[in-house]
Design an enzyme around this catalytic site. Structure first.
Site, PDB file in Angstrom:
ATOM      1  N   SER A  40       0.798  -1.221   0.000  1.00 28.26           N
ATOM      2  CA  SER A  40       0.000   0.000   0.000  1.00 28.26           C
ATOM      3  C   SER A  40       0.836   1.279   0.000  1.00 28.26           C
ATOM      4  O   SER A  40       0.779   2.072  -0.943  1.00 28.26           O
ATOM      5  CB  SER A  40      -0.937  -0.022   1.214  1.00 28.26           C
ATOM      6  OG  SER A  40      -1.592   1.197   1.391  1.00 28.26           O
ATOM      7  N   ASP A 180       7.645  -1.910  11.342  1.00 31.41           N
ATOM      8  CA  ASP A 180       7.188  -3.194  11.866  1.00 31.41           C
ATOM      9  C   ASP A 180       7.658  -3.560  13.267  1.00 31.41           C
ATOM     10  O   ASP A 180       6.857  -3.882  14.131  1.00 31.41           O
ATOM     11  CB  ASP A 180       7.601  -4.319  10.919  1.00 31.41           C
ATOM     12  CG  ASP A 180       7.077  -4.132   9.504  1.00 31.41           C
ATOM     13  OD1 ASP A 180       6.705  -3.005   9.146  1.00 31.41           O
ATOM     14  OD2 ASP A 180       7.046  -5.107   8.761  1.00 31.41           O
ATOM     15  N   GLU A 409      17.104  -1.022   0.462  1.00 29.08           N
ATOM     16  CA  GLU A 409      15.899  -0.838   1.268  1.00 29.08           C
ATOM     17  C   GLU A 409      16.184   0.119   2.431  1.00 29.08           C
ATOM     18  O   GLU A 409      15.391   1.009   2.729  1.00 29.08           O
ATOM     19  CB  GLU A 409      15.437  -2.197   1.773  1.00 29.08           C
ATOM     20  CG  GLU A 409      14.110  -2.209   2.472  1.00 29.08           C
ATOM     21  CD  GLU A 409      13.693  -3.622   2.879  1.00 29.08           C
ATOM     22  OE1 GLU A 409      12.585  -3.758   3.448  1.00 29.08           O
ATOM     23  OE2 GLU A 409      14.465  -4.593   2.658  1.00 29.08           O
TER      24      GLU A 409
END
Length: 440
Positions: A40, A180, A409
């Protein structure tokens, strides 16, 4: 040219190549290995970068995500590609069972999705994509299509997710705020009984080093929370979440998104839309409920105890994005950003957790590493408040690390070493955006 010798044109070509390689025909995967579906908030960041290459494809990126929106307004955090094998990622579609378990909450019959959400950066992305090429947006009806869907998304967060009753949206899983395994979640997670290790398989460890990833104990708790939510039919009114927190980054993006929706409404001739008032209320509630003047940043509120969490993380700095913050709050955030807790020794990027904090780990996911998306958000916040010299330094650091790390990342803030996946889509996309932004 950055310190690694990558000139801007080569950096631009490299970033464009990452996005081309990760394009599936309708959307962009974050990583061909670690994240083989559509995520998303990744897609929102990707669209922000794609607008500098092809506005129509940036629009399609967001449209493909909005096509999976649930009837209750939520935008799921994963949209699964049916062509990808089930075992390529866990939790997989057969774990979430969205089309069956989520039917009462309005999950679509297809595609299969997850049942949780991610930070609401989508309205900001949609507005930036529209402004990049208004003629193409009008030709395709992009804004007229996106606006009601994004309004329904925000309505969902402001009503069904106001679990604390204080006018902020709560998150019910550590994956929802996007950070997370942040130490900010440790206290609330400790109250969650983990799923037994033999009841799930971690596909992430096939593509990432265990020292970089969340621990098995934490992962077991993530699985338990997701399974419990699924068993409640993903119904926020029926579920009794064991984990519920108010996150400053999530709510700052919601406030900024309301400003973007207000701009969309004006562009569509709907000047009476309530978004400006909602943005103002979110800003007031953000400061009232989550600001900690002594710490110089925003805190997470644990709704299980209705107290602020005593951890300092990048999520508490991202509210610089909000345009109408009190001047004393903006000044304190700048001092914290440039102080010893967040001035990383090897990179101008911002560590995800206080360098001097007790839980700091330079390698493990969101417990210390510096991420490119949060750097982009903070850069935008600095510019919003006229802190242009600070913004220019962060921009230079971002572009340096993006080129040196091959669009990693995230990076180790102590050594600068690249971590996580390489050729990561949001790193490439946001590189394109900053290359197209005057450093002023």
């Amino acid at each position: 040219m950055d310190r690694a010798g990558v000139p801007a044109p080569a950096l631009r070509r490299g970033a464009a190549r990452v996005l081309a390689d990760n394009w599936t025909g309708a959307s962009t995967v974050p990583s061909r290995t670690l994240y083989p579906h559509q995520w998303s908030w990744d897609s929102a960041f990707v669209a922000i970068g794609l607008r500098h290459l092809r506005a129509d494809r940036a629009q399609r990126e967001l449209e493909s995500l909005l096509a999976a929106q649930w009837a209750d307004g939520r935008i799921p955090h994963i949209v699964f590609n049916p062509a990808v094998p089930e075992d390529a990622y866990f939790p997989s579609p057969d774990f979430w069972r969205s089309s069956r378990a989520g039917r009462p909450a309005g999950a679509p019959a297809a595609p299969e999705t997850s049942g949780i959400v991610q930070p609401p950066v989508h309205a900001l992305a949609a507005w930036l994509v529209h402004v990049a090429d208004p003629a193409e947006s009008h030709r395709r009806g992009f804004l007229a299509h996106a606006y009601p869907r994004l309004t329904a998304w925000h309505d969902y967060l402001l009503t069904r997710r106001d679990l604390g009753g204080g006018g902020l949206a709560a998150v019910v899983h550590p994956w929802e705020p996007g950070t997370d395994n942040s130490p900010c979640w440790d206290r609330a997670l400790a109250r969650v009984e983990p799923a037994p290790p033999g009841t799930f398989r971690r596909a992430d460890l096939a593509h990432g080093h265990p020292h970089d990833r969340p621990t098995d104990l934490d992962y077991g708790r993530y699985v338990r929370l997701a399974a419990d939510y699924r068993e409640a039919g993903y119904d926020d009114r029926a579920a009794r979440p064991a984990f519920a927190v108010e996150d400053p980054c999530f709510n700052a993006l919601l406030a900024v998104g309301e400003h973007a929706l207000a701009a969309m409404a004006r562009a569509l001739g709907r000047a009476d839309a309530p978004h400006t008032a909602r943005a103002a209320a979110l800003t007031r509630n953000l400061v009232a409920r989550l600001w900690d003047a002594g710490a110089g940043l925003f805190r997470v509120r644990d709704l299980g105890t209705d107290t602020l969490v005593d951890e300092r993380a990048v999520t508490g700095l991202v509210p610089l994005l909000v345009p109408d913050l009190p001047a004393d709050v903006t000044g304190a955030l700048r001092r914290t950003l440039t102080g010893p807790g967040f001035a990383a020794p090897a990179t101008r990027l911002v560590p995800s957790y206080d360098l001097t904090g007790p839980a700091f780990d330079p390698q493990r996911y969101w417990r210390g590493p510096a991420w490119f998306n949060t750097a982009w958000l903070i850069h935008r916040g600095l510019r919003t408040h006229g802190l242009d010299a600070d913004a220019a330094r962060l921009r230079r650091g971002f572009l340096t690390e993006a080129g040196r790390s091959r669009f990693a990342e995230y990076v180790d803030p102590v050594t600068g070493a690249a971590r996580g996946a390489r050729h990561f889509s949001w790193t490439a996309a946001l590189t394109l955006d900053l290359l197209s932004t005057s450093p002023r």
